[in-house]
Design a protein around this motif. Structure first.
Motif, PDB file in Angstrom:
ATOM      1  N   LYS A 176       0.861  -1.186   0.000  1.00  0.00           N
ATOM      2  CA  LYS A 176       0.000   0.000   0.000  1.00  0.00           C
ATOM      3  C   LYS A 176       0.892   1.229   0.000  1.00  0.00           C
ATOM      4  CE  LYS A 176      -3.611   2.346   2.695  1.00  0.00           C
ATOM      5  NZ  LYS A 176      -4.452   2.291   3.918  1.00  0.00           N
ATOM      6  N   ASP A 181      -2.581   4.599  -2.794  1.00  0.00           N
ATOM      7  CA  ASP A 181      -3.479   3.446  -2.787  1.00  0.00           C
ATOM      8  C   ASP A 181      -4.475   3.565  -1.635  1.00  0.00           C
ATOM      9  OD1 ASP A 181      -2.043   2.244  -4.911  1.00  0.00           O
ATOM     10  OD2 ASP A 181      -0.568   1.465  -3.478  1.00  0.00           O
ATOM     11  N   PHE A 184      -4.673  -2.104   0.842  1.00  0.00           N
ATOM     12  CA  PHE A 184      -3.583  -3.016   0.528  1.00  0.00           C
ATOM     13  C   PHE A 184      -3.901  -3.765  -0.759  1.00  0.00           C
ATOM     14  CE2 PHE A 184      -2.550  -2.345   4.979  1.00  0.00           C
ATOM     15  CZ  PHE A 184      -1.158  -2.290   4.922  1.00  0.00           C
ATOM     16  N   GLU A 211      -5.423  -2.887  -8.318  1.00  0.00           N
ATOM     17  CA  GLU A 211      -6.454  -2.780  -7.285  1.00  0.00           C
ATOM     18  C   GLU A 211      -7.680  -3.600  -7.655  1.00  0.00           C
ATOM     19  OE1 GLU A 211      -6.877   0.935  -4.847  1.00  0.00           O
ATOM     20  OE2 GLU A 211      -6.054   1.835  -6.674  1.00  0.00           O
TER      21      GLU A 211
END
Length: 289
Positions: A176, A181, A184, A211
């Protein structure tokens, strides 16, 4: 009399045209009605609350857009987690760091290393169940940033790890980036086991993952100045196999020559898909410089 090659060519061409026209037929395939299945993504780690995301599966030829994804989220289920001593009904919250963002979460039960946790989901008159354990976390030896040979500010995060001897171990790794972001993100090929390095000290690189599991990022490297949190997890064999098989399917599906017939098997009892898994997690902050 012997016919010329030109005559043979004309004859073959006529035959091909005749066969093609004779065999041409409009085929209409009526697909059977698809019955959506519940999809479970649930996890618990030491000193953290349990989290469960519920959605419904879609047919292969269904249109997938933002509206379809919203409609797939299941928000009317009764979700309970038990550690053998106490049972808790999870609360549905909106958490923007996850996708989908509606997450069932415990507020009392937290994960403890070595304990077993039973999950039960009740929705639509059906009941689903699963069991998992929280594995002992492991520690990395060192972390460093290594620039690419032809780049001044782009590189890989490198890890050194000593695997316990005489044990079978499975791992999953997330990163992360601070202010970049929301949550995580599993690294590219995030799950590994120690089949090839049991009891050894190894160095390996982290490449950034996406992601969204439906997309592959083009920017797989880290940049100087990135503040990165690394989440290094242990997991049991069943949990590992689920994510390993799923990643294999997702990455291989990007290859147009690949045909998949493999089933990604989870540990949910009942007519459902997905996994309920435990993590032993260790966290590290690192600045790429």
């Amino acid at each position: 009399m012997v016919k010329s090659s030109k005559s043979y060519s004309m004859l073959i061409l006529v035959l091909i045209c005749w066969i093609t026209n004779a065999c041409e037929e409009n085929i209409n395939v009526e697909l059977p009605a698809y019955e959506p299945k519940l999809v479970v993504e649930g996890w618990i780690e030491q000193d953290k609350y349990a989290r469960v995301i519920l959605t419904e599966s879609a047919a292969f030829f269904d249109k997938i857009d933002s509206a379809a994804l919203r409609n797939s989220i299941v928000t009317t289920a009764k979700v309970t987690v038990s550690n053998g001593d106490e049972t808790e009904i999870l609360t549905l919250n909106k958490e923007d760091e996850f996708f989908p963002s509606y997450v069932y979460q415990s507020t009392q039960i937290k994960g403890k290393v070595g304990e077993t946790y039973e999950l039960k989901v009740e929705v639509g008159g059906e009941e689903y169940a699963a069991r998992t354990s929280v594995t002992a976390p492991a520690s990395l030896d060192s972390i460093w940033f290594e620039r690419l040979a032809d780049q001044d500010s782009v590189g890989e995060v490198r890890l050194r790890y000593t695997d316990p001897v005489a044990e079978r171990n499975q791992y999953r790794i997330f990163t992360k980036r601070l202010n970049k972001d929301k949550s995580f993100v599993p690294v590219y090929l995030s799950v590994i086991d120690d089949r090839s390095f049991n009891g050894e000290t190894i160095d390996f690189s982290l490449l950034r993952g996406s992601e969204s599991l439906s997309e592959v990022t083009d920017d797989i490297y880290f940049h100087t100045g990135d503040t990165v949190m690394i989440k290094f997890c242990t997991m049991d064999e069943t949990h590992y196999q689920y994510w390993k098989n799923l990643e294999n399917e997702l990455y291989a599906a990007k290859n147009p020559l690949y045909a998949s017939g493999n089933e990604v098997v989870g540990n949910i009892e009942g007519n459902a898909l997905g996994v309920w898994g435990g993590y032993g997690a260790s966290y590290y902050w690192f600045v790429a410089e």
